[in-house]
Design a protein around this motif. Structure first.
Motif, PDB file in Angstrom:
ATOM      1  N   ASN A 159     -30.742  68.071 -39.191  1.00  0.00           N
ATOM      2  CA  ASN A 159     -32.192  67.051 -40.600  1.00  0.00           C
ATOM      3  C   ASN A 159     -32.784  67.366 -40.937  1.00  0.00           C
ATOM      4  O   ASN A 159     -33.840  68.202 -40.164  1.00  0.00           O
ATOM      5  N   ARG A 160     -33.219  67.761 -42.002  1.00  0.00           N
ATOM      6  CA  ARG A 160     -34.169  68.775 -42.651  1.00  0.00           C
ATOM      7  C   ARG A 160     -35.718  68.103 -42.131  1.00  0.00           C
ATOM      8  O   ARG A 160     -36.661  68.571 -42.357  1.00  0.00           O
ATOM      9  N   ASP A 161     -35.718  67.148 -42.566  1.00  0.00           N
ATOM     10  CA  ASP A 161     -37.111  66.408 -42.496  1.00  0.00           C
ATOM     11  C   ASP A 161     -37.675  67.283 -40.548  1.00  0.00           C
ATOM     12  O   ASP A 161     -38.509  67.168 -41.083  1.00  0.00           O
ATOM     13  N   ALA A 162     -37.268  66.313 -40.307  1.00  0.00           N
ATOM     14  CA  ALA A 162     -37.642  67.137 -38.817  1.00  0.00           C
ATOM     15  C   ALA A 162     -37.127  68.391 -38.245  1.00  0.00           C
ATOM     16  O   ALA A 162     -38.294  68.841 -38.038  1.00  0.00           O
ATOM     17  N   PHE A 221     -37.417  62.497 -29.729  1.00  0.00           N
ATOM     18  CA  PHE A 221     -38.710  62.828 -29.203  1.00  0.00           C
ATOM     19  C   PHE A 221     -38.959  64.485 -28.728  1.00  0.00           C
ATOM     20  O   PHE A 221     -39.523  65.071 -28.355  1.00  0.00           O
ATOM     21  N   GLN A 222     -37.603  64.653 -28.025  1.00  0.00           N
ATOM     22  CA  GLN A 222     -37.794  65.945 -27.223  1.00  0.00           C
ATOM     23  C   GLN A 222     -38.040  67.383 -27.617  1.00  0.00           C
ATOM     24  O   GLN A 222     -38.839  67.965 -27.407  1.00  0.00           O
ATOM     25  N   ASP A 223     -38.561  67.333 -28.736  1.00  0.00           N
ATOM     26  CA  ASP A 223     -38.159  68.234 -29.376  1.00  0.00           C
ATOM     27  C   ASP A 223     -39.484  68.296 -29.902  1.00  0.00           C
ATOM     28  O   ASP A 223     -40.181  69.537 -30.386  1.00  0.00           O
ATOM     29  N   TYR A 224     -40.237  67.835 -30.069  1.00  0.00           N
ATOM     30  CA  TYR A 224     -41.652  67.769 -29.602  1.00  0.00           C
ATOM     31  C   TYR A 224     -42.354  67.048 -29.003  1.00  0.00           C
ATOM     32  O   TYR A 224     -44.128  67.372 -29.028  1.00  0.00           O
ATOM     33  N   LEU A 225     -41.431  67.586 -27.078  1.00  0.00           N
ATOM     34  CA  LEU A 225     -42.484  67.566 -26.388  1.00  0.00           C
ATOM     35  C   LEU A 225     -43.527  69.127 -26.717  1.00  0.00           C
ATOM     36  O   LEU A 225     -42.691  69.878 -26.598  1.00  0.00           O
ATOM     37  N   ARG A 226     -44.976  68.437 -26.044  1.00  0.00           N
ATOM     38  CA  ARG A 226     -45.630  69.719 -26.048  1.00  0.00           C
ATOM     39  C   ARG A 226     -45.463  70.393 -24.289  1.00  0.00           C
ATOM     40  O   ARG A 226     -45.819  71.945 -25.105  1.00  0.00           O
ATOM     41  N   LEU A 227     -44.651  69.872 -23.552  1.00  0.00           N
ATOM     42  CA  LEU A 227     -44.168  70.501 -22.649  1.00  0.00           C
ATOM     43  C   LEU A 227     -43.213  70.096 -22.485  1.00  0.00           C
ATOM     44  O   LEU A 227     -43.480  68.533 -21.909  1.00  0.00           O
ATOM     45  N   PRO A 228     -42.118  70.347 -21.451  1.00  0.00           N
ATOM     46  CA  PRO A 228     -40.812  69.768 -20.763  1.00  0.00           C
ATOM     47  C   PRO A 228     -41.069  68.282 -20.218  1.00  0.00           C
ATOM     48  O   PRO A 228     -41.544  69.243 -19.125  1.00  0.00           O
ATOM     49  N   LYS A 243     -33.050  56.683 -25.886  1.00  0.00           N
ATOM     50  CA  LYS A 243     -32.034  55.160 -26.426  1.00  0.00           C
ATOM     51  C   LYS A 243     -32.623  54.425 -27.097  1.00  0.00           C
ATOM     52  O   LYS A 243     -31.721  53.717 -27.937  1.00  0.00           O
ATOM     53  N   LYS A 244     -34.046  54.265 -26.587  1.00  0.00           N
ATOM     54  CA  LYS A 244     -34.535  52.911 -26.647  1.00  0.00           C
ATOM     55  C   LYS A 244     -35.027  53.074 -28.385  1.00  0.00           C
ATOM     56  O   LYS A 244     -34.692  51.832 -29.361  1.00  0.00           O
ATOM     57  N   TYR A 245     -35.278  54.241 -28.908  1.00  0.00           N
ATOM     58  CA  TYR A 245     -35.664  54.770 -30.270  1.00  0.00           C
ATOM     59  C   TYR A 245     -34.640  55.085 -31.155  1.00  0.00           C
ATOM     60  O   TYR A 245     -35.079  54.731 -32.653  1.00  0.00           O
ATOM     61  N   HIS A 251     -38.245  56.227 -36.291  1.00  0.00           N
ATOM     62  CA  HIS A 251     -38.655  56.697 -35.130  1.00  0.00           C
ATOM     63  C   HIS A 251     -37.017  57.800 -35.352  1.00  0.00           C
ATOM     64  O   HIS A 251     -36.815  59.077 -35.455  1.00  0.00           O
ATOM     65  N   TRP A 252     -35.710  57.148 -36.398  1.00  0.00           N
ATOM     66  CA  TRP A 252     -34.992  57.565 -35.688  1.00  0.00           C
ATOM     67  C   TRP A 252     -34.687  58.842 -37.046  1.00  0.00           C
ATOM     68  O   TRP A 252     -34.296  60.022 -36.761  1.00  0.00           O
ATOM     69  N   ARG A 253     -35.726  58.380 -38.487  1.00  0.00           N
ATOM     70  CA  ARG A 253     -35.976  59.849 -39.067  1.00  0.00           C
ATOM     71  C   ARG A 253     -35.970  60.642 -38.678  1.00  0.00           C
ATOM     72  O   ARG A 253     -35.611  61.535 -39.376  1.00  0.00           O
ATOM     73  N   LEU A 254     -36.465  61.134 -37.704  1.00  0.00           N
ATOM     74  CA  LEU A 254     -37.110  62.012 -37.259  1.00  0.00           C
ATOM     75  C   LEU A 254     -36.112  63.105 -36.177  1.00  0.00           C
ATOM     76  O   LEU A 254     -37.114  63.424 -35.688  1.00  0.00           O
ATOM     77  N   GLY A 255     -35.195  61.967 -36.047  1.00  0.00           N
ATOM     78  CA  GLY A 255     -33.876  62.885 -34.896  1.00  0.00           C
ATOM     79  C   GLY A 255     -33.890  64.201 -35.598  1.00  0.00           C
ATOM     80  O   GLY A 255     -33.830  64.259 -36.624  1.00  0.00           O
ATOM     81  N   ARG A 256     -33.370  65.339 -34.603  1.00  0.00           N
ATOM     82  CA  ARG A 256     -33.741  66.562 -34.652  1.00  0.00           C
ATOM     83  C   ARG A 256     -32.000  66.994 -35.696  1.00  0.00           C
ATOM     84  O   ARG A 256     -31.879  67.458 -36.397  1.00  0.00           O
TER      85      ARG A 256
END
Length: 269
Positions: A159-162, A221-228, A243-245, A251-256
């Motif tokens: 996803n280019r936007d992500a 969400f994973q790729d934007y976490l400050r800490l894993p 899974k929820k979002y 939210h789906w629009r910023l999936g990697r």
């Protein structure tokens, strides 16, 4: 000194010589584990699965092909990298849960499948392939030509936007502002050469009479976490959040990755 790689004459990136990096970076790391877990969660929801034959385009190390074979689908796996295909064959042969009859292998790029695996196919998977091609728009037309009327195309793209948002989060503000997001494809770094947008996917699908039946974000969400996540419990919570979002707007629009099911309409009588 890092080795360099060249795009082929079509401007595509293959992955000979990178099996170990793919295995280590994409499938033995939290990002890859989450990606596979989300596909395991989403594919049964987004596809009508009836043990129909599957063409897996750009099958890489063979994980997705194995997923379908384990569910009693006859699978033809196509992969342009001989290194990747050899790895997949070996891994599949060692997996006791896979029968030898479950898999057929084709050493070919997407552009050659009209001759080497013409179908038409009731189900095609093409995951994380288009973003490594010099002309992903033409690739969509090729996929549509392989699909049977009424058939399903499971398409996952980077996803280019992500990617833009991720660069901004990391402080690469000038890069994000100038939209210089593509990788060069000449080193081991795995930044795609042709990241795509949701708008492009919808437009290219419409050009080829493919209807978008559903869409989801992978790694929202994973790729934007400050800490894993630091514990199994935190990893379980993150997976539950994904899974929820993953199919909820915005939210789906910023999936990697963006995962689509596209349908080829039945031929009118």
């Amino acid at each position: 000194m890092h080795p360099t790689y060249e795009l082929n004459d079509a401007g595509d990136r293959y992955f000979d010589g990178l099996v170990d990096k793919f295995s280590r970076s994409l499938y033995q790391a939290p990002r890859g584990e989450l990606r596979l877990a989300m596909l395991d969660y989403l594919l049964p929801q987004m596809l009508e699965l009836t043990q129909q034959p599957v063409l897996d385009v750009g099958g890489g190390l063979g994980q997705q092909a194995a997923w379908f074979a384990e569910r009693q689908h006859p699978v033809t796996m196509a992969e342009p990298s001989l290194d990747m295909l050899t790895y997949a064959k070996h891994w599949h042969s060692e997996a006791k849960r896979l029968s030898g009859e479950a898999m057929t292998y084709v050493h070919a790029p997407l552009q050659d499948l009209g001759q080497q695996a013409p179908g038409p196919w009731p189900l095609i998977t093409c995951h994380a392939v288009l973003e490594w091609l010099g002309d992903p728009r033409s690739a969509m037309a090729s996929l549509a030509s392989l699909l049977a009327p009424g058939g399903q195309l499971s398409l996952m793209v980077f996803n280019r936007d992500a990617l833009r948002f991720s660069n901004a989060v990391k402080g690469n503000l000038e890069k994000a502002l100038s939209d210089r997001l593509e990788g060069m494809g000449k080193r081991q770094r795995l930044t795609p050469i042709s990241p795509v947008t949701h708008a492009e996917m919808v437009a290219w699908g419409a050009e080829n009479s493919l209807e978008v039946a559903s869409v989801a974000g992978i790694r929202v969400f994973q790729d934007y976490l400050r800490l894993p996540p630091a514990s199994d419990k935190e990893r379980e919570t993150l997976l539950a959040l994904e899974k929820k979002y993953c199919q909820q707007d915005p939210h789906w629009r910023l999936g990697r990755y963006l995962l689509y099911t596209l349908i080829k309409p039945e031929t009118s009588q």
